[in-house]
Structures are given as structure tokens and as C-alpha cells.
Design an enzyme around this catalytic site. Structure first.
Site, PDB file in Angstrom:
ATOM      1  N   LYS A  42      41.978 -32.444   9.119  1.00 55.70           N
ATOM      2  CA  LYS A  42      42.539 -31.939  10.344  1.00 55.70           C
ATOM      3  C   LYS A  42      42.744 -33.049  11.165  1.00 55.70           C
ATOM      4  O   LYS A  42      42.285 -34.304  10.994  1.00 55.70           O
ATOM      5  CB  LYS A  42      41.702 -30.910  11.102  1.00 55.70           C
ATOM      6  CG  LYS A  42      41.136 -29.549   9.877  1.00 55.70           C
ATOM      7  CD  LYS A  42      42.828 -28.897   9.938  1.00 55.70           C
ATOM      8  CE  LYS A  42      42.504 -27.703   9.121  1.00 55.70           C
ATOM      9  NZ  LYS A  42      41.892 -26.966   8.546  1.00 55.70           N
TER      10      LYS A  42
HETATM   11  C1  LIG Z   1      41.332 -25.540   8.080  1.00 56.20           C
HETATM   12  C2  LIG Z   1      41.741 -24.078   8.172  1.00 56.20           C
HETATM   13  C3  LIG Z   1      40.843 -22.983   8.728  1.00 56.20           C
HETATM   14  C4  LIG Z   1      39.289 -23.354   8.376  1.00 56.20           C
HETATM   15  O1  LIG Z   1      38.794 -24.347   8.778  1.00 56.20           O
HETATM   16  P1  LIG Z   1      37.261 -25.098   8.587  1.00 56.20           P
HETATM   17  O2  LIG Z   1      36.750 -26.038   9.668  1.00 56.20           O
HETATM   18  O3  LIG Z   1      37.450 -25.587   7.101  1.00 56.20           O
HETATM   19  O4  LIG Z   1      36.332 -23.817   8.528  1.00 56.20           O
HETATM   20  C5  LIG Z   1      41.175 -22.100   9.221  1.00 56.20           C
HETATM   21  N1  LIG Z   1      42.452 -21.559   9.472  1.00 56.20           N
HETATM   22  C6  LIG Z   1      43.135 -22.479   9.001  1.00 56.20           C
HETATM   23  C7  LIG Z   1      44.656 -22.170   9.156  1.00 56.20           C
HETATM   24  C8  LIG Z   1      43.116 -23.661   8.568  1.00 56.20           C
HETATM   25  O5  LIG Z   1      44.031 -24.498   8.081  1.00 56.20           O
END
Ligand SMILES: *Cc1c(COP(=O)(O)O)cnc(C)c1O
Length: 412
Positions: free
Chosen positions: A213
Site C-alpha cells: 500500500k
Molecule cells: C489491501 C486491501 C484491503 C485489506 O487490507 P489489509 O490491511 O491487508 O487487511 C481491504 N480492501 C482493499 C480494497 C484492499 O486492497
């Protein structure tokens, strides 16, 4: 193509989590260029080492500071609650707004499974809607058409970091008496009409700090809310339903060992090790976003004449976080999406696909009787979608390499 010097930034395939692994070995002498890579420098490493030396590893002063500074960035005065993933944060947010069995939560079909799975954690039902063809985001019309007497929450997802139309979604939700919890996993530091995602009058906005991210703590997330009742409930439920957290226990005047369990909560708190990383990343969040935007603009210019549907830009003056750069092969492309990705890997360039729509996955498809006909835009988007490498640590040579690979395959 003459081998050229590539930055030492590239990652060994073996270091990557399973979803970032190349499907075939590279046929070039250049190091593999991964589809995503966290931008971790010496300041992040020092901050983590300092935390390790401090003797305080779990939730504590660094997490408190990370929460305070995060709120200052997205919405000064709001509550920010650090959690160990966005999935945890979405679960807590839905629990806090009272989602329970029998309720419906509207989610896009074109998202990661986490958006919908948290609804199931609470025994409620996700209702899946198709997305807009050009933005791959939910639209207020489709959301409203899916509202029933059982709808409790609307969950927009800001796909790839392009903000959804929050003004119209919030107006509709308010008119209908619905809560809004946005999955902002992609949306730091995205803006809509000049306001940051996280600053709108949602019931909660949930960010992700997963490894790929735009801000990474390895694993982590943040719930941002202006509702103090939601903040209080999330704060209690993220740590076993205990009414005060580990740090408060040590600074409070009441005995350190004293606490009360008021609900069967969860174990969703963020460690200070992660927060140490997050504090440094947060200071760099706009600078990192700027680099992603430069890369995106370069791709948009270089690929304009290719058989690709390029991702939509943010509105003029707004920030697109460019968590992902999702190009879509058009019907006149000379090869399929799968073949394209194979050829990118053969050139040593990693790609991914965001997303495999939820209606493709056996659990969602079979449990909720989902068919491709229900989601034509999602289906069409998926068929052509390729996520190209985009991250702030990419050098000019890395970007050039992606451009050469894409053009080499499509401009034949
Ligand atoms: C990465 C992601 C999540 C989950 O994030 P985590 O921190 O890994 O739990 C939820 N929704 C979307 C759209 C994502 O891309």
C-alpha cells in the site's frame, strides 16, 4: 536490448509474498522488477531499531503518536485508531455501527475479498453492486438501486486510489438513513473536491498499511472517525473488549493491573514496531505520492496510442494516490491479458491483476448466486486488467523498463 544498469532496488523473487511472485522465470539478465515494493529507507530502519532498543514493542507511545499524526494529516480533530490490518479496521467499524445478522451491507463486486468478508464475520449479508466502466468505482445510482429495508451500511472502495464521489454518496446515505464506512485501503492521500479521504462525514474510513500500500508498516491499518461513540467502541473491541489499552494502564493513576472486560473483543491492536515505521512513512506520504503521480503521468503519456484503456485521472486539483496503475487491454489488443502478463514476466517485469471480481470466487459466487451477467462492467474490467509496477522507489530506469516492455509487446 543492451543490458543496462538497473537500480539496486529490485527485489529477489523469493522475498516476495505469494501474490507478488513471478509466474515464470525471467529471460533477461536484468534483475526482476517486482510489481510492488515498499519504500523503506534508513530513517524507517533506524526508527524500528530505536523502538526495539526502547524495550516497548507492543501498542504504546509510538502508536499513540502515529494515531495523533495520522489524524492531523487526514482530518485534524478526528479520532484515529491504529489496528493491525485494514480488514480488522473494517470489521471493527462495522461492529461499532451495529451491523448484525439480518443486515445488508452494500459493497462493490470489483474489490478485494476483505471488503465483503468482514460483513460475514458479523453474520450480515453483503449486497454486491457493479462498478462504473471507466473509473471502476461504485456510483451513487447503483448503490441507491441496491438499497433495501435491510440495508445498514454502504461501503465504497476508492479503487486504485481514485476517490469515489463522496458528496453524492453521503447525501444519498443521509437521505436514506444509512451508515457509510469507506474502504480507504487504496486512498492515502487521495482527495475528492479538495478534501482528503478520511475527512468526509462517513461513520468511519479505514486505511491499509499492507506491504504494497501507499504507506506501509508491513501489516497495519487505521480507522478514522469523527464519531466519538464509534471511536470508543473500536478502541475497546480492538483489544479484547478491555476498556483501556496497554499503554493507558501504565500511565494511569489507577493500578496498572486493573481492567474490565465489557465485551468479547478481538486482538487487533498495532505494535509500536509497526507504528515506528508508520511515523516515518507518514512524514513522507505526500512526497511518495508525488513520485507515484509522476510515474502515472509518464505511463498515461507513453501508452496513449496503445490498445489500452488507461486509468481515469482524479478531478482537476485532486490527488489520486496511484496505489495501483490498472491499464486494461482493449478488444483490439493483439493478445489476451494473461498472455500479456506472461510476456511482461518474460521481460523481467512483474504485474498483477486487481481485482479478480468477487463473483468469480467460489465462496461468494455460490453463497450469493452471483453471475457475470449481474456485473457487466466488473466482468469486462477484469478481462483486460493489468496492474503495472508503480511505487515511489522506482528509478527512472525502472519506469523506462516498464514502458519499453509494454510498448514492445503491444506496439508490434
Ligand atoms: C489491501 C486491501 C484491503 C485489506 O487490507 P489489509 O490491511 O491487508 O487487511 C481491504 N480492501 C482493499 C480494497 C484492499 O486492497
Amino acid at each position: 536490448m543492451a543490458p543496462r544498469k538497473i537500480s539496486k532496488g529490485s527485489t529477489e523473487a523469493s522475498d516476495l509474498p505469494i501474490n507478488l511472485l513471478p509466474v515464470s522465470m525471467t529471460q533477461t539478465q536484468l534483475p526482476f522488477l517486482p510489481f510492488a515494493r515498499p519504500d523503506i529507507g534508513e530513517p524507517e530502519i533506524s526508527a524500528v531499531v530505536e523502538c526495539l532498543r526502547s524495550g516497548w514493542l507492543t501498542t504504546g507511545p509510538r502508536t499513540k503518536e502515529f494515531e495523533r499524526r495520522f489524524a492531523d494529516v487526514v482530518q485534524p480533530g478526528a479520532h484515529a485508531l491504529a489496528v493491525n490490518s485494514a480488514t480488522a479496521g473494517l470489521h471493527l467499524a462495522l461492529e461499532a455501527v451495529g451491523v448484525s445478522p439480518g443486515d445488508e451491507v452494500i459493497v462493490p463486486d470489483y474489490t478485494f475479498t476483505a471488503s465483503a468478508e468482514v460483513v460475514r464475520y458479523l453474520g450480515a449479508e453483503p449486497v454486491f453492486v457493479d462498478v462504473d466502466h471507466s473509473t471502476l468505482n461504485v456510483t451513487v445510482d447503483r448503490l441507491e438501486a441496491a438499497v433495501t429495508s435491510r440495508t445498514k451500511v454502504i461501503m465504497p472502495v476508492h479503487f486504485a486510489g481514485l476517490a469515489c464521489d463522496m458528496d453524492s454518496i453521503l447525501a444519498m446515505a443521509q437521505r436514506r438513513g444509512l451508515a457509510v464506512v469507506d474502504d480507504a485501503a487504496h486512498a492515502l492521500p487521495s482527495t475528492f473536491r479538495g478534501r482528503m479521504i478520511g475527512s468526509f462525514a462517513t461513520d468511519a474510513s479505514v486505511f491499509s498499511f499492507y506491504a504494497n500500500k501507499t504507506l506501509s508498516t508491513g501489516e497495519g491499518g487505521m480507522v478514522v472517525t469523527s464519531r466519538s461513540d464509534v471511536a470508543t467502541r473500536c478502541g475497546i473491541m480492538r483489544l479484547h473488549g478491555i476498556s483501556r489499552d496497554a499503554f493507558a494502564r501504565y500511565v494511569s493513576t489507577t493500578p496498572a493491573w486493573q481492567y474490565e472486560v465489557v465485551a468479547p473483543g478481538f486482538k487487533y491492536n498495532l505494535t509500536d514496531i509497526a507504528s515506528a515505521l508508520g511515523l516515518v512513512q507518514l512524514e513522507r506520504v505526500f512526497e511518495m505520492a508525488k513520485r507515484r503521480a509522476e510515474i502515472a503521468e509518464q505511463f498515461l503519456a507513453e501508452f496513449a496510442d496503445l490498445p489500452l484503456l488507461l486509468p481515469a485521472r482524479a478531478l482537476p486539483g485532486d490527488i489520486h494516490s496511484w496505489h495501483l496503475f490498472v491499464a486494461r487491454l482493449t478488444d483490439d489488443a493483439p493478445l489476451s491479458r494473461d498472455a500479456f502478463i506472461d510476456q511482461m514476466y518474460a521481460r523481467g517485469v512483474g504485474c498483477s491483476v486487481h481485482f479478480i471480481p468477487l463473483h468469480h470466487h467460489p465462496y461468494w459466487r455460490d453463497t450469493f448466486a452471483l453471475t457475470p451477467e449481474m456485473f457487466p462492467n466488473s466482468e469486462r474490467g477484469y478481462r483486460g486488467a493489468v496492474s503495472l509496477p508503480i511505487y515511489s522507489g522506482m528509478t527512472a530506469e525502472d519506469v523506462e523498463r516498464v514502458i519499453e516492455a509494454v510498448r514492445g509487446i503491444l506496439d508490434a
